[in-house]
Design an enzyme around this catalytic site. Structure first.
Site, mmCIF file in Angstrom:
data_model
loop_
_atom_site.group_PDB
_atom_site.id
_atom_site.type_symbol
_atom_site.label_atom_id
_atom_site.label_comp_id
_atom_site.label_asym_id
_atom_site.label_seq_id
_atom_site.Cartn_x
_atom_site.Cartn_y
_atom_site.Cartn_z
ATOM 1 N N TRP A 55 0.814 -1.218 0.117
ATOM 2 C CA TRP A 55 -0.078 0.066 0.111
ATOM 3 C C TRP A 55 1.030 1.489 0.067
ATOM 4 O O TRP A 55 0.563 2.048 -0.846
ATOM 5 C CB TRP A 55 -0.908 -0.150 1.110
ATOM 6 C CG TRP A 55 -1.661 1.154 1.399
ATOM 7 C CD1 TRP A 55 -1.620 2.285 2.054
ATOM 8 C CD2 TRP A 55 -2.928 1.414 0.764
ATOM 9 N NE1 TRP A 55 -2.365 3.258 2.118
ATOM 10 C CE2 TRP A 55 -3.389 2.514 1.151
ATOM 11 C CE3 TRP A 55 -3.956 0.725 -0.077
ATOM 12 C CZ2 TRP A 55 -4.709 3.406 0.839
ATOM 13 C CZ3 TRP A 55 -5.092 1.109 -0.368
ATOM 14 C CH2 TRP A 55 -5.549 2.570 0.159
ATOM 15 N N HIS A 56 1.681 1.214 0.923
ATOM 16 C CA HIS A 56 2.837 2.446 0.827
ATOM 17 C C HIS A 56 3.679 2.685 -0.248
ATOM 18 O O HIS A 56 3.994 3.842 -0.728
ATOM 19 C CB HIS A 56 3.629 2.447 2.117
ATOM 20 C CG HIS A 56 2.795 2.617 3.569
ATOM 21 N ND1 HIS A 56 3.002 3.884 4.174
ATOM 22 C CD2 HIS A 56 1.672 2.197 4.140
ATOM 23 C CE1 HIS A 56 2.155 4.091 5.035
ATOM 24 N NE2 HIS A 56 1.342 3.128 5.105
#
Length: 151
Positions: A55-56
């Site tokens: 996600w990051h």
């Protein structure tokens, strides 16, 4: 003229066979990698942090400038790995590093995104379609600025 056409068709057939064999080998690598990720998740109970890593990595995409996105830039000691929001993701990266060494032809960006979808599935979520092809950042210079610092 017929000999040239026949030779050309033979060459095309050979290329198709080689491409099919290469694709099959690559697919089998990703299948084996997925199974190794599944085993890692079961052994270390690390699904959530693998999802967070992906996600990051992907969350840096900026549609205005076309920069960022999933490209494994957090693997460098400077740049995105030092962003406050990425604290603790070194744990996920170190869990996946032995698999990166084992499957060295797989990019970090592909490894991290595949790890996330395998984690979602392993934690009871839906099966998510996935395909390889993400390229990796070449250095920390490819990192995007930290959000707070760029505001």
């Amino acid at each position: 003229h017929r000999k040239m056409t026949s030779a050309l068709l033979s060459s095309i057939a050979l290329v198709l066979v080689l491409c099919t064999a290469w694709t099959s080998a690559a697919q089998s690598d990703y299948t084996a990698l997925s199974e190794d990720i599944r085993e890692l998740i079961r052994e270390k109970t690390c699904g959530p942090i693998l999802v967070r890593l992906s996600w990051h990595d992907a969350g840096t995409f900026d549609s205005k400038s076309g920069t960022g996105g999933p490209r494994g830039a957090m693997r460098f000691s400077a740049g995105e790995s030092t962003h406050g929001a990425n604290n603790g993701l070194d744990i996920a990266r170190s869990l996946l590093e032995p698999l990166k060494k084992k499957y060295s032809s797989v990019t970090y960006a592909d490894l991290w995104s595949l790890a996330a979808i395998v984690a979602v599935e392993e934690m009871g979520g839906p099966k998510i379609s996935w395909r390889p092809g993400r390229t990796d950042a070449t250095s920390a210079k490819d990192s995007v600025e930290e959000y707070e610092k760029s505001r």
